[in-house]
Design a protein around this motif. Structure first.
Motif, short mmCIF file in Angstrom:
data_model
loop_
_atom_site.label_atom_id
_atom_site.label_comp_id
_atom_site.label_asym_id
_atom_site.label_seq_id
_atom_site.Cartn_x
_atom_site.Cartn_y
_atom_site.Cartn_z
N LYS A 98 0.82 -1.21 0.00
CA LYS A 98 0.00 0.00 0.00
C LYS A 98 0.85 1.26 0.00
O LYS A 98 0.49 2.27 -0.59
CB LYS A 98 -0.92 0.01 1.23
CG LYS A 98 -2.06 -0.98 1.08
CD LYS A 98 -3.02 -0.90 2.24
CE LYS A 98 -4.23 -1.78 1.94
NZ LYS A 98 -5.07 -2.00 3.11
N ASP A 99 2.02 1.20 0.70
CA ASP A 99 2.88 2.38 0.70
C ASP A 99 3.92 2.36 -0.42
O ASP A 99 4.94 3.04 -0.35
CB ASP A 99 3.53 2.59 2.08
CG ASP A 99 4.38 1.39 2.51
OD1 ASP A 99 4.33 0.35 1.81
OD2 ASP A 99 5.10 1.48 3.51
N GLY A 100 3.64 1.55 -1.46
CA GLY A 100 4.45 1.63 -2.67
C GLY A 100 5.79 0.93 -2.62
O GLY A 100 6.69 1.28 -3.39
N LYS A 101 5.94 -0.07 -1.74
CA LYS A 101 7.21 -0.80 -1.69
C LYS A 101 7.07 -2.16 -2.36
O LYS A 101 6.00 -2.77 -2.31
CB LYS A 101 7.65 -1.00 -0.23
CG LYS A 101 8.05 0.29 0.45
CD LYS A 101 9.01 0.00 1.60
CE LYS A 101 9.60 1.26 2.17
NZ LYS A 101 8.71 1.91 3.15
N VAL A 102 8.16 -2.65 -2.94
CA VAL A 102 8.14 -3.99 -3.53
C VAL A 102 8.23 -5.00 -2.39
O VAL A 102 9.17 -4.99 -1.61
CB VAL A 102 9.32 -4.19 -4.51
CG1 VAL A 102 9.30 -5.59 -5.09
CG2 VAL A 102 9.28 -3.16 -5.62
N LEU A 103 7.20 -5.85 -2.28
CA LEU A 103 7.17 -6.84 -1.19
C LEU A 103 7.79 -8.16 -1.60
O LEU A 103 8.42 -8.84 -0.80
CB LEU A 103 5.73 -7.09 -0.75
CG LEU A 103 4.99 -5.94 -0.06
CD1 LEU A 103 3.54 -6.34 0.21
CD2 LEU A 103 5.68 -5.57 1.25
N ALA A 104 7.56 -8.55 -2.87
CA ALA A 104 8.04 -9.86 -3.31
C ALA A 104 8.17 -9.87 -4.82
O ALA A 104 7.55 -9.06 -5.52
CB ALA A 104 7.07 -10.96 -2.87
#
Lengths: 143, 182
Positions: free
Chosen positions: B150-156
Protein backbone atom coordinates in the motif's frame (compact mmCIF):
# COMPACT_ATOMS: atom_id res chain seq x y z
CA UNK A 1 55.90 -21.53 -48.98
CA UNK A 2 52.40 -22.95 -49.00
CA UNK A 3 52.89 -23.96 -45.40
CA UNK A 4 53.75 -20.41 -44.26
CA UNK A 5 50.75 -19.09 -46.17
CA UNK A 6 48.52 -21.52 -44.34
CA UNK A 7 49.94 -20.51 -41.01
CA UNK A 8 49.52 -16.82 -41.70
CA UNK A 9 45.94 -17.43 -42.86
CA UNK A 10 45.25 -19.27 -39.61
CA UNK A 11 46.85 -16.50 -37.56
CA UNK A 12 44.84 -13.87 -39.40
CA UNK A 13 41.65 -15.91 -38.84
CA UNK A 14 42.35 -16.21 -35.13
CA UNK A 15 43.04 -12.48 -34.88
CA UNK A 16 39.71 -11.77 -36.57
CA UNK A 17 37.95 -13.98 -34.02
CA UNK A 18 39.13 -11.78 -31.16
CA UNK A 19 36.97 -8.95 -32.46
CA UNK A 20 34.16 -11.25 -33.53
CA UNK A 21 33.04 -12.05 -29.99
CA UNK A 22 31.33 -8.68 -29.64
CA UNK A 23 27.84 -8.51 -31.10
CA UNK A 24 27.86 -4.82 -32.09
CA UNK A 25 28.45 -4.42 -35.80
CA UNK A 26 29.45 -0.78 -35.64
CA UNK A 27 31.13 1.48 -33.10
CA UNK A 28 28.83 3.06 -30.52
CA UNK A 29 30.86 6.27 -30.36
CA UNK A 30 32.87 8.23 -32.92
CA UNK A 31 35.64 9.04 -30.42
CA UNK A 32 38.08 6.40 -29.18
CA UNK A 33 37.90 7.38 -25.49
CA UNK A 34 34.15 6.88 -25.08
CA UNK A 35 34.21 3.82 -27.37
CA UNK A 36 36.87 2.24 -25.13
CA UNK A 37 34.79 2.97 -22.01
CA UNK A 38 31.72 1.50 -23.72
CA UNK A 39 33.57 -1.66 -24.73
CA UNK A 40 35.12 -2.06 -21.30
CA UNK A 41 31.82 -1.58 -19.45
CA UNK A 42 29.80 -3.90 -21.66
CA UNK A 43 32.47 -6.58 -21.17
CA UNK A 44 32.21 -6.21 -17.39
CA UNK A 45 28.41 -6.46 -17.25
CA UNK A 46 26.70 -9.80 -17.19
CA UNK A 47 23.83 -10.63 -19.50
CA UNK A 48 21.12 -11.69 -17.02
CA UNK A 49 19.39 -13.94 -19.55
CA UNK A 50 22.34 -16.05 -20.61
CA UNK A 51 24.24 -15.55 -17.32
CA UNK A 52 27.58 -16.75 -18.69
CA UNK A 53 27.97 -14.07 -21.30
CA UNK A 54 28.72 -10.38 -20.97
CA UNK A 55 26.25 -7.93 -22.49
CA UNK A 56 28.89 -7.20 -25.16
CA UNK A 57 28.87 -10.85 -26.28
CA UNK A 58 25.18 -11.65 -26.05
CA UNK A 59 22.61 -11.22 -28.77
CA UNK A 60 19.75 -11.59 -26.27
CA UNK A 61 17.21 -8.81 -26.55
CA UNK A 62 17.78 -7.70 -22.95
CA UNK A 63 21.54 -7.44 -23.55
CA UNK A 64 20.80 -5.13 -26.48
CA UNK A 65 18.60 -2.97 -24.23
CA UNK A 66 21.31 -2.86 -21.57
CA UNK A 67 23.95 -1.87 -24.16
CA UNK A 68 21.61 0.94 -25.22
CA UNK A 69 21.29 2.11 -21.59
CA UNK A 70 25.09 2.04 -21.14
CA UNK A 71 25.60 3.94 -24.39
CA UNK A 72 23.04 6.60 -23.46
CA UNK A 73 24.49 7.05 -19.98
CA UNK A 74 28.02 7.46 -21.38
CA UNK A 75 26.66 9.97 -23.90
CA UNK A 76 24.94 11.81 -21.02
CA UNK A 77 28.32 12.17 -19.29
CA UNK A 78 27.75 9.65 -16.49
CA UNK A 79 30.82 8.09 -14.85
CA UNK A 80 31.55 4.36 -14.93
CA UNK A 81 30.62 4.16 -11.24
CA UNK A 82 27.28 5.91 -11.91
CA UNK A 83 26.51 3.39 -14.66
CA UNK A 84 27.41 0.41 -12.48
CA UNK A 85 25.36 1.84 -9.60
CA UNK A 86 22.37 2.25 -11.93
CA UNK A 87 22.55 -1.41 -12.94
CA UNK A 88 23.27 -2.89 -9.50
CA UNK A 89 20.31 -0.95 -8.03
CA UNK A 90 18.13 -2.88 -10.49
CA UNK A 91 19.84 -6.24 -10.94
CA UNK A 92 22.04 -6.56 -7.85
CA UNK A 93 25.78 -7.31 -7.74
CA UNK A 94 25.17 -10.33 -9.98
CA UNK A 95 25.20 -8.03 -13.00
CA UNK A 96 28.89 -7.25 -12.32
CA UNK A 97 31.41 -9.91 -13.34
CA UNK A 98 33.66 -8.58 -10.59
CA UNK A 99 31.52 -8.41 -7.43
CA UNK A 100 32.52 -5.78 -4.84
CA UNK A 101 34.20 -6.88 -1.61
CA UNK A 102 31.54 -7.22 1.09
CA UNK A 103 30.68 -9.49 4.02
CA UNK A 104 28.92 -11.84 1.59
CA UNK A 105 31.77 -12.00 -0.93
CA UNK A 106 34.77 -11.96 1.43
CA UNK A 107 35.14 -15.76 1.25
CA UNK A 108 34.97 -15.61 -2.56
CA UNK A 109 37.76 -13.03 -2.69
CA UNK A 110 39.88 -14.69 0.00
CA UNK A 111 39.49 -18.25 -1.34
CA UNK A 112 42.41 -18.23 -3.85
CA UNK A 113 44.82 -16.89 -1.21
CA UNK A 114 43.58 -19.36 1.40
CA UNK A 115 43.96 -22.26 -1.03
CA UNK A 116 47.55 -21.21 -1.85
CA UNK A 117 48.38 -20.94 1.89
CA UNK A 118 46.81 -24.33 2.57
CA UNK A 119 48.69 -26.01 -0.28
CA UNK A 120 52.03 -24.41 0.62
CA UNK A 121 51.50 -25.37 4.28
CA UNK A 122 50.69 -28.99 3.46
CA UNK A 123 53.57 -29.28 0.99
CA UNK A 124 56.03 -27.80 3.50
CA UNK A 125 54.95 -30.29 6.15
CA UNK A 126 55.35 -33.27 3.84
CA UNK A 127 58.72 -32.09 2.50
CA UNK A 128 60.08 -31.44 6.02
CA UNK A 129 58.93 -34.81 7.26
CA UNK A 130 60.38 -36.67 4.30
CA UNK A 131 63.69 -34.81 4.42
CA UNK A 132 64.15 -35.76 8.08
CA UNK A 133 63.46 -39.45 7.51
CA UNK A 134 66.38 -41.82 6.83
CA UNK A 135 66.67 -42.64 3.15
CA UNK A 136 66.18 -46.38 3.42
CA UNK A 137 63.37 -46.48 5.96
CA UNK A 138 60.51 -44.57 4.42
CA UNK A 139 58.04 -44.18 7.29
CA UNK A 140 55.16 -43.81 4.81
CA UNK A 141 55.57 -47.38 3.60
CA UNK A 142 54.58 -50.36 5.73
CA UNK A 143 57.61 -52.59 6.25
CA UNK B 1 44.87 -44.26 9.69
CA UNK B 2 44.34 -40.50 9.67
CA UNK B 3 45.75 -40.15 6.16
CA UNK B 4 42.99 -42.37 4.80
CA UNK B 5 40.26 -41.01 7.03
CA UNK B 6 40.77 -37.33 6.20
CA UNK B 7 40.14 -37.60 2.44
CA UNK B 8 37.29 -40.04 3.04
CA UNK B 9 35.57 -37.63 5.41
CA UNK B 10 36.20 -34.72 3.03
CA UNK B 11 34.72 -36.68 0.12
CA UNK B 12 31.68 -37.67 2.18
CA UNK B 13 31.11 -34.07 3.32
CA UNK B 14 31.36 -32.81 -0.26
CA UNK B 15 29.04 -35.58 -1.46
CA UNK B 16 26.51 -34.67 1.22
CA UNK B 17 26.65 -31.01 0.16
CA UNK B 18 26.10 -31.91 -3.52
CA UNK B 19 23.30 -34.30 -2.66
CA UNK B 20 21.59 -31.63 -0.51
CA UNK B 21 21.86 -29.01 -3.27
CA UNK B 22 20.68 -31.37 -6.03
CA UNK B 23 17.81 -32.53 -3.86
CA UNK B 24 16.70 -28.92 -3.36
CA UNK B 25 17.02 -28.19 -7.08
CA UNK B 26 15.01 -31.36 -7.75
CA UNK B 27 12.07 -30.43 -5.56
CA UNK B 28 12.11 -26.82 -6.70
CA UNK B 29 13.15 -25.12 -3.43
CA UNK B 30 16.46 -24.01 -4.97
CA UNK B 31 16.62 -22.24 -8.31
CA UNK B 32 20.24 -21.71 -9.34
CA UNK B 33 19.25 -19.21 -12.00
CA UNK B 34 17.27 -17.08 -9.56
CA UNK B 35 18.68 -13.62 -9.00
CA UNK B 36 17.58 -12.03 -5.76
CA UNK B 37 16.03 -8.67 -6.57
CA UNK B 38 17.64 -5.69 -4.84
CA UNK B 39 14.23 -3.98 -5.12
CA UNK B 40 12.61 -6.01 -2.32
CA UNK B 41 11.70 -3.66 0.54
CA UNK B 42 12.44 -0.57 -1.57
CA UNK B 43 10.17 1.86 -3.37
CA UNK B 44 8.64 0.31 -6.48
CA UNK B 45 9.86 1.95 -9.71
CA UNK B 46 7.26 4.41 -11.03
CA UNK B 47 6.25 4.49 -14.68
CA UNK B 48 3.93 6.09 -17.18
CA UNK B 49 3.21 3.98 -20.24
CA UNK B 50 0.58 3.80 -23.02
CA UNK B 51 -2.31 1.36 -22.62
CA UNK B 52 -2.21 -1.76 -24.79
CA UNK B 53 -5.96 -1.41 -25.45
CA UNK B 54 -5.72 2.28 -26.34
CA UNK B 55 -2.17 3.59 -26.93
CA UNK B 56 -3.46 7.17 -27.03
CA UNK B 57 -4.10 6.92 -23.28
CA UNK B 58 -1.37 6.60 -20.69
CA UNK B 59 -1.36 4.89 -17.31
CA UNK B 60 0.57 6.42 -14.40
CA UNK B 61 1.64 3.99 -11.66
CA UNK B 62 1.02 6.75 -9.07
CA UNK B 63 -2.68 6.01 -9.52
CA UNK B 64 -2.09 2.74 -7.61
CA UNK B 65 -0.96 4.54 -4.43
CA UNK B 66 -2.63 3.19 -1.29
CA UNK B 67 -3.43 -0.17 -2.88
CA UNK B 68 -1.78 -3.56 -2.75
CA UNK B 69 -1.24 -4.56 -6.36
CA UNK B 70 0.55 -7.00 -8.62
CA UNK B 71 2.84 -6.07 -11.48
CA UNK B 72 3.14 -8.86 -14.03
CA UNK B 73 5.68 -8.59 -16.85
CA UNK B 74 4.73 -10.67 -19.86
CA UNK B 75 4.76 -10.85 -23.65
CA UNK B 76 2.91 -12.74 -26.35
CA UNK B 77 6.32 -14.07 -27.48
CA UNK B 78 6.87 -15.78 -24.14
CA UNK B 79 5.73 -19.43 -23.79
CA UNK B 80 5.84 -19.44 -19.96
CA UNK B 81 3.48 -16.43 -19.98
CA UNK B 82 0.99 -18.46 -21.99
CA UNK B 83 1.47 -21.23 -19.42
CA UNK B 84 0.61 -18.97 -16.46
CA UNK B 85 -2.25 -17.13 -18.18
CA UNK B 86 -5.11 -19.25 -16.79
CA UNK B 87 -3.65 -18.96 -13.28
CA UNK B 88 -3.44 -15.18 -13.64
CA UNK B 89 -7.07 -15.01 -14.66
CA UNK B 90 -8.29 -17.12 -11.76
CA UNK B 91 -5.96 -15.47 -9.20
CA UNK B 92 -6.98 -11.96 -10.19
CA UNK B 93 -10.63 -13.00 -9.83
CA UNK B 94 -10.32 -14.93 -6.58
CA UNK B 95 -7.95 -12.63 -4.69
CA UNK B 96 -9.38 -9.29 -5.80
CA UNK B 97 -5.84 -7.88 -5.92
CA UNK B 98 -5.50 -5.65 -9.00
CA UNK B 99 -3.06 -6.97 -11.61
CA UNK B 100 -1.15 -4.42 -13.66
CA UNK B 101 0.32 -6.03 -16.77
CA UNK B 102 3.47 -4.73 -18.43
CA UNK B 103 3.57 -6.05 -21.98
CA UNK B 104 7.32 -6.21 -22.55
CA UNK B 105 8.82 -5.53 -26.00
CA UNK B 106 5.77 -6.75 -27.80
CA UNK B 107 3.60 -6.05 -30.79
CA UNK B 108 0.51 -4.16 -29.67
CA UNK B 109 -1.91 -5.69 -32.19
CA UNK B 110 -0.62 -9.14 -31.27
CA UNK B 111 -1.15 -8.39 -27.55
CA UNK B 112 -4.72 -7.24 -28.12
CA UNK B 113 -5.49 -10.38 -30.11
CA UNK B 114 -3.92 -12.56 -27.38
CA UNK B 115 -5.97 -10.97 -24.58
CA UNK B 116 -9.20 -11.04 -26.61
CA UNK B 117 -8.70 -14.72 -27.31
CA UNK B 118 -7.43 -15.97 -23.93
CA UNK B 119 -9.10 -13.54 -21.55
CA UNK B 120 -7.70 -10.52 -19.74
CA UNK B 121 -6.49 -10.95 -16.15
CA UNK B 122 -5.32 -7.34 -15.91
CA UNK B 123 -7.05 -4.32 -14.43
CA UNK B 124 -4.68 -2.29 -16.58
CA UNK B 125 -2.19 -3.48 -19.16
CA UNK B 126 0.46 -1.17 -20.53
CA UNK B 127 2.99 -1.50 -23.35
CA UNK B 128 6.72 -1.23 -22.62
CA UNK B 129 7.82 -1.41 -26.25
CA UNK B 130 11.38 -0.21 -25.62
CA UNK B 131 11.91 -2.26 -22.46
CA UNK B 132 13.03 0.70 -20.34
CA UNK B 133 10.49 0.20 -17.55
CA UNK B 134 11.39 -3.51 -17.44
CA UNK B 135 15.03 -2.54 -16.81
CA UNK B 136 13.91 -0.23 -13.96
CA UNK B 137 12.17 -3.25 -12.43
CA UNK B 138 15.29 -5.40 -12.89
CA UNK B 139 13.44 -7.77 -15.20
CA UNK B 140 15.68 -10.38 -16.86
CA UNK B 141 13.10 -12.73 -18.29
CA UNK B 142 9.37 -13.12 -18.69
CA UNK B 143 7.14 -13.74 -16.91
CA UNK B 144 8.09 -11.94 -13.73
CA UNK B 145 5.58 -11.02 -11.04
CA UNK B 146 5.95 -8.42 -8.30
CA UNK B 147 3.78 -7.59 -5.30
CA UNK B 148 3.63 -3.92 -4.30
CA UNK B 149 2.48 -2.74 -0.87
CA UNK B 150 0.00 0.00 0.00
CA UNK B 151 2.88 2.38 0.70
CA UNK B 152 4.45 1.63 -2.67
CA UNK B 153 7.21 -0.80 -1.69
CA UNK B 154 8.14 -3.99 -3.53
CA UNK B 155 7.17 -6.84 -1.19
CA UNK B 156 8.04 -9.86 -3.31
CA UNK B 157 9.16 -10.98 -6.72
CA UNK B 158 8.65 -14.26 -8.52
CA UNK B 159 10.45 -15.14 -11.76
CA UNK B 160 8.75 -17.84 -13.82
CA UNK B 161 5.21 -18.96 -14.48
CA UNK B 162 2.97 -18.02 -11.56
CA UNK B 163 0.76 -20.78 -10.16
CA UNK B 164 -1.89 -20.92 -7.44
CA UNK B 165 0.64 -22.79 -5.26
CA UNK B 166 3.30 -20.11 -5.67
CA UNK B 167 0.73 -17.43 -4.88
CA UNK B 168 -0.40 -19.24 -1.73
CA UNK B 169 3.18 -19.65 -0.55
CA UNK B 170 4.86 -16.39 -1.54
CA UNK B 171 2.20 -13.73 -2.09
CA UNK B 172 -0.93 -14.57 -0.09
CA UNK B 173 0.68 -14.15 3.39
CA UNK B 174 2.03 -10.73 2.36
CA UNK B 175 -1.36 -9.65 1.01
CA UNK B 176 -2.96 -10.63 4.35
CA UNK B 177 -0.31 -8.65 6.23
CA UNK B 178 -1.32 -5.64 4.17
CA UNK B 179 -4.90 -6.11 5.39
CA UNK B 180 -6.09 -7.96 2.28
CA UNK B 181 -7.06 -6.72 -1.13
CA UNK B 182 -8.46 -3.17 -1.43
Amino acid sequence: MIRTQRWSALAAGLLLCVGAFAIDTEAAFPDAVRQARYEHLTQELRCLVCQNQSIADSNASLAGDLRREVKEMIAAGKSDDDIKAFLTARYGDFVLYEPPLSARTVLLWAAPGLLVLLTVGAATRVILRRSKAPIDADPEEPV
Amino acid sequence: MLRYLTPAIAALALGALFWFALHRIGNGTLDVREIKSPLIGRAAPTFTLPLVMDPAQRFDSHSMAGKVYVVNVWGTWCPACREEHESLISLSRITGVPFVGIDWKDDNAEANRYLAQLGNPYQTVVADAEGRVAIDWGVYGAPETFLVSKDGKVLAKYAGALTEAVWAEKFAPLVSQQGGAP
